[in-house]
Design a protein around this motif. Structure first.
Motif: not given
Length: 230
Positions: A38, A67, A81, A84-85, A93
């Motif tokens: 993250l 995340t 977040a 990133c996910a 994740v």
């Protein structure tokens, strides 16, 4: 030789610099202390590097939890977040969020992300009010923790040695060099810093996340939390 890698935060150039330094110093085992992907511009690539390490112990940080559930994160973190996910994928994740919160190494050392009580309440270089409450129940002689991005090594009044290796990807002590630590076979701890192009890493965050990344780019550049940006 055991290398302590905490708070990588998706900063691939910093991670690569640390891995090269650690291997040159004789690291053969790895403690991976959470907050792997993250905030940085290279979440998937950073995770790929870490997953290639052999003899690695993994624990979860608040970054993995956020995340997996961006709504639980503070509002400024939520867009990062979600971004990133998307890049890691739902299966990865969920797997990272399911990592253990703590681990015990060689019966004398416990590791966690921030403190044994919480993944967001951390330990500081100087003793702070309420610290003992974060350490209740620890029976080992040494506790390794991160999250604050501030290197430390000190012993509490109760005789517990506290070690924070600092942050690989986003130090907060004013020194932008990547931080990590090594533990020798005799138990000796050595903190290490490795230079890399932190300005380029900050620029990459801006390119990847746009305005949502400015807070995190500034932290990489300045190696501290900027209250004006909070």
């Amino acid at each position: 030789m055991l290398a302590l890698l905490y708070d990588v935060h998706g900063n691939l150039p910093a991670l690569d610099a640390v891995l090269a330094d650690a291997r040159a110093a004789g690291a053969e085992r790895w403690l991976l202390g959470g907050d792997y992907a993250l905030f940085g511009a290279w979440p998937a690539e950073s995770l790929e590097r870490l997953e290639a390490l052999e003899a690695a112990v993994w624990i979860r940080g608040n970054g993995e939890r956020w995340t997996n559930a961006p709504a639980e994160a503070p509002p400024p973190v939520r867009p990062a977040a979600r971004w990133c996910a998307e890049r890691l994928g739902a299966e990865t994740v969920a797997r990272l969020a399911a990592l253990p919160e703590q681990a015990v190494l060689d019966r004398s050392t416990r590791c966690c992300h921030a403190s044994p009580l919480s993944d967001v309440l951390g330990l500081l270089p100087e003793p702070a009010a309420g610290e003992q409450g974060l350490l209740d129940g620890v029976r080992e002689r040494r506790l390794i923790a991160g999250h604050t991005h501030l290197p430390l090594r000190r012993t509490t009044a109760a005789g517990l040695e506290l070690v924070n290796p600092g942050s690989v990807g986003m130090p907060f002590d004013g020194d932008p060099r990547a931080a990590y630590a090594l533990i020798a076979p005799d138990g000796t701890v050595s903190h290490r810093r490795v230079a890399y192009d932190h300005r380029a890493a900050a620029a990459a965050i801006r390119d990847a996340l746009g305005a949502d990344g400015e807070l995190f780019a500034r932290r990489v550049e300045q190696a501290r939390i900027d209250p004006a940006m909070e």
